[in-house]
Design a protein around this motif. Structure first.
Motif, mmCIF file in Angstrom:
data_model
loop_
_atom_site.group_PDB
_atom_site.id
_atom_site.type_symbol
_atom_site.label_atom_id
_atom_site.label_comp_id
_atom_site.label_asym_id
_atom_site.label_seq_id
_atom_site.Cartn_x
_atom_site.Cartn_y
_atom_site.Cartn_z
ATOM 1 N N UNK A 129 0.688 -1.060 -0.080
ATOM 2 C CA UNK A 129 -0.143 -0.038 -0.140
ATOM 3 C C UNK A 129 0.789 1.283 -0.001
ATOM 4 N N UNK A 130 0.435 2.316 -0.573
ATOM 5 C CA UNK A 130 1.117 3.598 -0.785
ATOM 6 C C UNK A 130 0.306 4.697 -0.099
ATOM 7 N N UNK A 131 1.385 5.680 0.346
ATOM 8 C CA UNK A 131 0.733 6.653 0.938
ATOM 9 C C UNK A 131 0.628 8.057 0.102
ATOM 10 N N UNK A 132 1.527 7.778 -0.841
ATOM 11 C CA UNK A 132 1.809 9.080 -1.839
ATOM 12 C C UNK A 132 3.014 9.039 -2.512
ATOM 13 N N UNK A 133 3.346 9.935 -3.005
ATOM 14 C CA UNK A 133 4.652 10.145 -3.765
ATOM 15 C C UNK A 133 5.477 11.352 -2.942
ATOM 16 N N UNK A 134 6.803 11.103 -2.979
ATOM 17 C CA UNK A 134 7.711 12.063 -2.118
ATOM 18 C C UNK A 134 7.977 13.158 -3.079
ATOM 19 N N UNK A 135 7.857 14.427 -2.305
ATOM 20 C CA UNK A 135 8.160 15.642 -3.176
ATOM 21 C C UNK A 135 9.516 16.199 -3.184
ATOM 22 N N UNK A 136 10.221 15.390 -2.280
ATOM 23 C CA UNK A 136 11.749 15.950 -2.165
ATOM 24 C C UNK A 136 12.310 14.529 -2.014
ATOM 25 N N UNK A 137 13.712 14.597 -2.283
ATOM 26 C CA UNK A 137 14.732 13.616 -1.779
ATOM 27 C C UNK A 137 15.000 13.583 -0.218
ATOM 28 N N UNK A 138 15.560 12.398 0.408
ATOM 29 C CA UNK A 138 15.686 12.575 1.734
ATOM 30 C C UNK A 138 16.493 11.064 2.116
ATOM 31 N N UNK A 139 16.907 11.124 3.387
ATOM 32 C CA UNK A 139 17.258 9.968 3.999
ATOM 33 C C UNK A 139 16.761 9.756 5.061
ATOM 34 N N UNK A 140 17.070 8.493 5.946
ATOM 35 C CA UNK A 140 16.275 7.884 7.076
ATOM 36 C C UNK A 140 16.729 9.062 7.968
#
Length: 123
Positions: free
Chosen positions: A96-107
């Motif tokens: 299941x997906x919540x949506x799409x990332x609008x920016x890159x990132x790390x943990x």
């Protein structure tokens, strides 16, 4: 963050800020808890305020919300939940997906995401 619709739900357990939540009582749809599986239906995300069990949590249902990452993502990645309610890249069909990332990132980063729930097709 630009949430267009937030809805309050009772937290059945403590929920950390910027976490993905799922229904903890799907029969009534009134309570949420931090998501723990990528294969469970995901409701939305909490905001910057932690929520104790029994308190009401404002959940982003529509719009652009914030979410804490549990791994590395790039802008445009489809996001699902790890075992701690943090967002990770969806990689397997059926997640299941919540949506799409609008920016890159790390943990550990908190990024904006565009709320668009669904099930990952594996592509």
């Amino acid at each position: 963050m630009i949430p267009l619709l937030t809805k309050p739900y009772e937290a059945s357990t403590a929920i950390a800020p910027f976490r993905i939540v799922a229904f903890s009582d799907a029969a009534s749809g009134a309570k949420v808890a931090q998501a723990t599986l990528a294969t469970q239906p995901l409701v939305g995300t909490t905001g910057k305020v932690p929520t104790a069990a029994g308190e009401m949590a404002d959940i982003t249902r529509v719009g652009i919300g914030g979410v804490q990452l549990g791994g590395t993502v790039i802008a445009g990645d489809r996001l699902t939940s790890d075992a701690n309610g943090c967002a990770i890249k969806a990689t397997i069909a059926g997640q299941h997906i919540i949506g799409t990332a609008e920016a890159p990132g790390v943990a550990g980063d908190i990024i904006d995401y565009l709320r668009a729930g669904g099930v990952h097709s594996g592509n």
